[in-house]
Design a protein around this motif. Sequence first.
Motif, PDB file in Angstrom:
ATOM      1  N   ILE A  42       0.839  -1.188   0.020  1.00 38.09           N
ATOM      2  CA  ILE A  42      -0.097  -0.044  -0.173  1.00 38.09           C
ATOM      3  C   ILE A  42       0.987   1.333  -0.044  1.00 38.09           C
ATOM      4  O   ILE A  42       0.537   2.198  -0.847  1.00 38.09           O
ATOM      5  CB  ILE A  42      -0.921   0.078   1.369  1.00 38.09           C
ATOM      6  N   GLN A  43       1.948   1.182   0.707  1.00 35.66           N
ATOM      7  CA  GLN A  43       2.904   2.631   0.866  1.00 35.66           C
ATOM      8  C   GLN A  43       3.297   2.652  -0.546  1.00 35.66           C
ATOM      9  O   GLN A  43       3.628   3.638  -0.961  1.00 35.66           O
ATOM     10  CB  GLN A  43       3.842   2.063   2.004  1.00 35.66           C
ATOM     11  N   GLN A  44       3.922   1.421  -1.161  1.00 36.85           N
ATOM     12  CA  GLN A  44       4.697   1.589  -2.522  1.00 36.85           C
ATOM     13  C   GLN A  44       3.492   2.236  -3.461  1.00 36.85           C
ATOM     14  O   GLN A  44       4.037   2.903  -4.348  1.00 36.85           O
ATOM     15  CB  GLN A  44       4.920   0.115  -2.858  1.00 36.85           C
TER      16      GLN A  44
ATOM     17  N   SER B  43       0.811   4.151  -2.924  1.00 37.85           N
ATOM     18  CA  SER B  43       0.885   5.495  -2.578  1.00 37.85           C
ATOM     19  C   SER B  43       1.846   6.511  -3.149  1.00 37.85           C
ATOM     20  O   SER B  43       1.653   7.387  -3.645  1.00 37.85           O
ATOM     21  CB  SER B  43       0.290   5.811  -1.220  1.00 37.85           C
ATOM     22  N   ASP B  44       3.151   5.916  -2.701  1.00 37.85           N
ATOM     23  CA  ASP B  44       4.417   6.611  -3.258  1.00 37.85           C
ATOM     24  C   ASP B  44       4.300   6.876  -4.828  1.00 37.85           C
ATOM     25  O   ASP B  44       4.778   7.930  -5.304  1.00 37.85           O
ATOM     26  CB  ASP B  44       5.551   5.962  -2.875  1.00 37.85           C
ATOM     27  N   ALA B  45       4.178   5.747  -5.479  1.00 35.96           N
ATOM     28  CA  ALA B  45       3.980   5.929  -6.849  1.00 35.96           C
ATOM     29  C   ALA B  45       2.974   6.793  -7.209  1.00 35.96           C
ATOM     30  O   ALA B  45       3.260   7.348  -8.340  1.00 35.96           O
ATOM     31  CB  ALA B  45       3.808   4.470  -7.604  1.00 35.96           C
ATOM     32  N   THR B  46       1.759   6.651  -6.640  1.00 37.34           N
ATOM     33  CA  THR B  46       0.789   7.705  -7.262  1.00 37.34           C
ATOM     34  C   THR B  46       1.069   9.006  -6.752  1.00 37.34           C
ATOM     35  O   THR B  46       1.077  10.082  -7.825  1.00 37.34           O
ATOM     36  CB  THR B  46      -0.584   7.472  -6.418  1.00 37.34           C
ATOM     37  N   ARG B  47       1.659   9.411  -5.753  1.00 37.44           N
ATOM     38  CA  ARG B  47       2.156  10.669  -5.469  1.00 37.44           C
ATOM     39  C   ARG B  47       3.339  11.197  -6.565  1.00 37.44           C
ATOM     40  O   ARG B  47       3.362  12.257  -6.878  1.00 37.44           O
ATOM     41  CB  ARG B  47       2.880  10.824  -4.020  1.00 37.44           C
ATOM     42  N   GLU B  48       4.409  10.375  -6.788  1.00 35.80           N
ATOM     43  CA  GLU B  48       5.183  10.453  -8.026  1.00 35.80           C
ATOM     44  C   GLU B  48       4.602  10.873  -9.257  1.00 35.80           C
ATOM     45  O   GLU B  48       5.101  11.809  -9.922  1.00 35.80           O
ATOM     46  CB  GLU B  48       6.397   9.316  -7.934  1.00 35.80           C
ATOM     47  N   LYS B  49       3.804  10.198  -9.762  1.00 36.03           N
ATOM     48  CA  LYS B  49       3.095  10.341 -10.997  1.00 36.03           C
ATOM     49  C   LYS B  49       2.390  11.542 -10.954  1.00 36.03           C
ATOM     50  O   LYS B  49       2.414  12.535 -11.965  1.00 36.03           O
ATOM     51  CB  LYS B  49       2.306   8.974 -11.317  1.00 36.03           C
ATOM     52  N   SER B  50       1.617  12.000 -10.045  1.00 36.89           N
ATOM     53  CA  SER B  50       0.961  13.117  -9.923  1.00 36.89           C
ATOM     54  C   SER B  50       1.903  14.400  -9.841  1.00 36.89           C
ATOM     55  O   SER B  50       1.523  15.258 -10.641  1.00 36.89           O
ATOM     56  CB  SER B  50      -0.077  13.173  -8.556  1.00 36.89           C
TER      57      SER B  50
END
Length: 74
Positions: A29-31, A33-40
């Motif tokens: 889940i943390q990975q 959310s980190d990927a989503t944040r980076e993509k955004s």
Amino acid sequence: MNEKVLARAERVFGAPADRHEKGSAMTLIQQESDATREKSARLKALRIAQEADETPAPAPAKREPKKRIKRGRT
């Protein structure tokens, strides 16, 4: 235990080595959310750069109002 039962259990539940360790769901889940944040953040930077490159469009020309034709009563 019966060999047949044991084989069926391993097919259903998988071998112990295939199972995730305790707490790995939180890691996944943390990975994500980190990927989503980076993509955004990357997409936001691209959008800002694209908006900076665009030249403002010229204002549309104003149209003259239509002249009304007055017709007399006959």
